[in-house]
Design a protein around this motif. Structure first.
Motif, PDB file in Angstrom:
ATOM      1  N   SER A 177      75.266  14.840  -7.244  1.00 20.04           N
ATOM      2  CA  SER A 177      74.946  15.109  -8.649  1.00 20.04           C
ATOM      3  C   SER A 177      75.312  16.548  -9.004  1.00 20.04           C
ATOM      4  N   ASP A 178      75.336  16.824 -10.300  1.00 15.08           N
ATOM      5  CA  ASP A 178      75.689  18.171 -10.777  1.00 15.08           C
ATOM      6  C   ASP A 178      74.616  19.195 -10.450  1.00 15.08           C
ATOM      7  N   ASN A 179      73.404  18.725 -10.143  1.00 18.01           N
ATOM      8  CA  ASN A 179      72.304  19.673  -9.871  1.00 18.01           C
ATOM      9  C   ASN A 179      71.993  19.778  -8.377  1.00 18.01           C
ATOM     10  N   ALA A 180      73.039  19.702  -7.545  1.00 16.85           N
ATOM     11  CA  ALA A 180      72.845  19.808  -6.098  1.00 16.85           C
ATOM     12  C   ALA A 180      72.280  21.167  -5.695  1.00 16.85           C
ATOM     13  N   ALA A 181      72.412  22.163  -6.549  1.00 19.72           N
ATOM     14  CA  ALA A 181      71.747  23.465  -6.374  1.00 19.72           C
ATOM     15  C   ALA A 181      72.014  24.106  -5.024  1.00 19.72           C
ATOM     16  N   GLY A 182      73.274  24.159  -4.639  1.00 15.13           N
ATOM     17  CA  GLY A 182      73.641  24.852  -3.416  1.00 15.13           C
ATOM     18  C   GLY A 182      73.598  24.005  -2.168  1.00 15.13           C
ATOM     19  N   SER A 183      73.048  22.798  -2.245  1.00 18.78           N
ATOM     20  CA  SER A 183      73.003  21.924  -1.085  1.00 18.78           C
ATOM     21  C   SER A 183      74.361  21.273  -0.854  1.00 18.78           C
ATOM     22  N   ILE A 184      74.639  20.957   0.413  1.00 15.42           N
ATOM     23  CA  ILE A 184      75.824  20.163   0.724  1.00 15.42           C
ATOM     24  C   ILE A 184      75.382  18.971   1.554  1.00 15.42           C
ATOM     25  N   ARG A 185      76.313  18.034   1.764  1.00 15.14           N
ATOM     26  CA  ARG A 185      75.945  16.788   2.423  1.00 15.14           C
ATOM     27  C   ARG A 185      75.372  17.035   3.822  1.00 15.14           C
ATOM     28  N   ALA A 186      75.965  17.919   4.578  1.00 12.18           N
ATOM     29  CA  ALA A 186      75.392  18.312   5.874  1.00 12.18           C
ATOM     30  C   ALA A 186      75.751  19.774   6.105  1.00 12.18           C
ATOM     31  N   GLY A 187      74.731  20.620   6.133  1.00 15.62           N
ATOM     32  CA  GLY A 187      74.970  22.036   6.326  1.00 15.62           C
ATOM     33  C   GLY A 187      75.534  22.343   7.697  1.00 15.62           C
ATOM     34  N   ALA A 188      76.150  23.513   7.827  1.00 13.23           N
ATOM     35  CA  ALA A 188      76.771  23.919   9.087  1.00 13.23           C
ATOM     36  C   ALA A 188      75.741  23.872  10.216  1.00 13.23           C
ATOM     37  N   HIS A 189      76.081  23.150  11.285  1.00 11.81           N
ATOM     38  CA  HIS A 189      75.127  22.936  12.371  1.00 11.81           C
ATOM     39  C   HIS A 189      75.865  22.590  13.650  1.00 11.81           C
ATOM     40  N   GLU A 190      75.121  22.579  14.752  1.00 10.75           N
ATOM     41  CA  GLU A 190      75.614  22.053  16.015  1.00 10.75           C
ATOM     42  C   GLU A 190      74.700  20.883  16.398  1.00 10.75           C
ATOM     43  N   ASP A 191      75.230  19.935  17.154  1.00 17.81           N
ATOM     44  CA  ASP A 191      74.418  18.800  17.582  1.00 17.81           C
ATOM     45  C   ASP A 191      73.583  19.180  18.799  1.00 17.81           C
ATOM     46  N   ILE A 192      72.468  18.472  18.980  1.00 21.52           N
ATOM     47  CA  ILE A 192      71.516  18.807  20.040  1.00 21.52           C
ATOM     48  C   ILE A 192      71.909  18.212  21.394  1.00 21.52           C
ATOM     49  N   ASN A 193      72.537  17.065  21.384  1.00 20.63           N
ATOM     50  CA  ASN A 193      72.668  16.174  22.535  1.00 20.63           C
ATOM     51  C   ASN A 193      73.808  16.570  23.472  1.00 20.63           C
ATOM     52  N   LEU A 194      74.180  15.650  24.390  1.00 20.43           N
ATOM     53  CA  LEU A 194      75.305  15.890  25.306  1.00 20.43           C
ATOM     54  C   LEU A 194      76.642  15.803  24.574  1.00 20.43           C
ATOM     55  N   ILE A 195      76.956  14.601  24.075  1.00 22.47           N
ATOM     56  CA  ILE A 195      78.144  14.403  23.246  1.00 22.47           C
ATOM     57  C   ILE A 195      77.759  13.487  22.086  1.00 22.47           C
ATOM     58  N   THR A 196      78.498  13.601  20.996  1.00 25.23           N
ATOM     59  CA  THR A 196      78.335  12.728  19.837  1.00 25.23           C
ATOM     60  C   THR A 196      79.603  11.920  19.650  1.00 25.23           C
ATOM     61  N   LEU A 197      79.446  10.619  19.450  1.00 21.50           N
ATOM     62  CA  LEU A 197      80.560   9.729  19.135  1.00 21.50           C
ATOM     63  C   LEU A 197      80.384   9.304  17.683  1.00 21.50           C
ATOM     64  N   LEU A 198      81.371   9.548  16.853  1.00 17.54           N
ATOM     65  CA  LEU A 198      81.215   9.361  15.410  1.00 17.54           C
ATOM     66  C   LEU A 198      82.243   8.388  14.855  1.00 17.54           C
ATOM     67  N   LEU A 199      81.745   7.350  14.196  1.00 24.65           N
ATOM     68  CA  LEU A 199      82.575   6.469  13.387  1.00 24.65           C
ATOM     69  C   LEU A 199      82.360   6.816  11.914  1.00 24.65           C
ATOM     70  N   GLY A 200      83.423   6.694  11.124  1.00 22.15           N
ATOM     71  CA  GLY A 200      83.289   6.906   9.693  1.00 22.15           C
ATOM     72  C   GLY A 200      83.812   8.230   9.192  1.00 22.15           C
ATOM     73  N   ALA A 201      84.512   8.973  10.035  1.00 22.12           N
ATOM     74  CA  ALA A 201      85.013  10.285   9.620  1.00 22.12           C
ATOM     75  C   ALA A 201      86.347  10.192   8.877  1.00 22.12           C
ATOM     76  N   GLU A 202      86.842   8.950   8.659  1.00 22.23           N
ATOM     77  CA  GLU A 202      88.098   8.833   7.907  1.00 22.23           C
ATOM     78  C   GLU A 202      87.941   9.382   6.489  1.00 22.23           C
ATOM     79  N   GLU A 203      86.749   9.194   5.916  1.00 25.14           N
ATOM     80  CA  GLU A 203      86.465   9.758   4.596  1.00 25.14           C
ATOM     81  C   GLU A 203      86.407  11.282   4.718  1.00 25.14           C
ATOM     82  N   ALA A 204      87.166  11.980   3.888  1.00 26.47           N
ATOM     83  CA  ALA A 204      87.263  13.436   3.980  1.00 26.47           C
ATOM     84  C   ALA A 204      85.894  14.095   3.840  1.00 26.47           C
ATOM     85  N   GLY A 205      85.749  15.246   4.461  1.00 30.31           N
ATOM     86  CA  GLY A 205      84.526  16.020   4.320  1.00 30.31           C
ATOM     87  C   GLY A 205      84.069  16.682   5.602  1.00 30.31           C
TER      88      GLY A 205
END
Length: 311
Positions: A177-205
């Motif tokens: 929305s237009d009032n996201a007020a500085g938020s983004i879909r996922a802020g800069a972070h590192e994952d906690i676990n050993l490894i992450t396997l991700l499906l769905g990254a074809e969509e840009a972002g």
């Protein structure tokens, strides 16, 4: 290896080549793109459909599957709950967690609660139990190749991840929305676990922070997955394999009106496993950063408090 683009690695490569290609990509980027992973594409398609159906349910119905006090370990976590460590704004996402079910009386039951399942949509449970099992197999295979790259036996991780506290997350990023007020879909972070396997990254972002300080887009070919190193493996390897900062930025223009879905599988150690620096990753130039071991569950609980999922 170029710092511009991640290579796309086939899991059908011969084992020695696969170890080298994965290890080199992880050492350079903390990430790799993997094709030919073997997860059933029909199962994946059904999972995407059910994910969209679930998140389209009324908010009140979804919240009946939110379990307070569990740190989002199972079931539904409402929109705007999670926040990246050190961030000012909460992420623009909601998600569902599927974990490993343990038999009654299992010694790790205290750290791994049973799954909960929604009444709707139909076939949700059997679909995601099957997908979880296939992620589990692929993740173990990738870890075996990482072990060889580290100079360990290919089965080194097998007991470390047996009955591991791995979690599959179904993620929904609603239209921005237009009032996201500085938020983004996922802020800069590192994952906690050993490894992450991700499906769905074809969509840009999805973007990773390269060693030279630039953000690099991560867009795998259709059907491929993104794999990245988490903090537990970074700690175990004394930063030889880096847990790289990444984010999901907001889309621009017309794409902002569309939902984004993704499906990460966070592969964890078993809860009682002591994370102790691998001797082969300690040198005079890279002294041991973590002389005091910590169990995987102690480390997880510490991090869940930092990202707002536990108090």
């Amino acid at each position: 290896m170029s710092l511009e683009t991640l290579p796309v690695i086939s899991l059908t490569s011969d084992p020695q080549s696969l170890s080298r290609e994965l290890g080199d990509s992880f050492e350079t980027f903390g990430f790799a793109m993997v094709r030919d992973h073997g997860i059933d594409p029909v199962l994946i398609a059904r999972a995407w459909d059910l994910t969209a159906q679930f998140f389209a349910l009324p908010e009140a119905e979804k919240r009946t599957n939110h379990l307070a006090g569990q740190g989002g370990a199972r079931g539904y976590t409402p929109f705007g709950t999670e926040i990246a460590k050190g961030a000012e704004h909460r992420d623009l996402k909601e998600f569902w967690h599927v974990g490993r079910d343990l038999p009654a009386g299992h010694p790790l039951s205290d750290s791994m609660p049973p799954n909960v399942w929604p009444d709707r949509p139909d076939h949700f449970r059997e679909t995601f139990e099957a997908l979880y099992a296939q992620f589990d197999v692929v993740g173990a295979r990738i870890l075996s190749r990482i072990a060889v790259w580290l100079g360990l036996d290919e089965h080194w991780f097998d007991p470390a991840i047996e009955d591991g506290n791995s979690v599959m997350r179904l993620l929904h990023y609603p239209p921005v929305s237009d009032n996201a007020a500085g938020s983004i879909r996922a802020g800069a972070h590192e994952d906690i676990n050993l490894i992450t396997l991700l499906l769905g990254a074809e969509e840009a972002g999805l973007e990773l922070l390269a060693k030279d300080g630039r953000w690099i887009g991560v867009s795998p070919p259709e059907g491929a997955m993104v794999v990245n190193i988490g903090d537990m493996l970074q700690r175990l390897t004394n930063h030889v394999l880096p847990s790289t900062t990444h984010r999901v930025r907001n889309p621009a223009g017309e794409r902002a009106q569309h939902s984004r879905y993704s499906m990460p599988f966070f592969l964890h150690l078993r809860s009682d496993f002591p994370i102790e620096t691998l001797p082969g990753c300690v040198t005079a130039q890279n002294p041991d950063r973590y002389p005091t071991p910590i169990t995987a569950d102690e480390y997880l609980q510490e991090r869940l408090r930092e990202i707002g999922l536990k108090k």
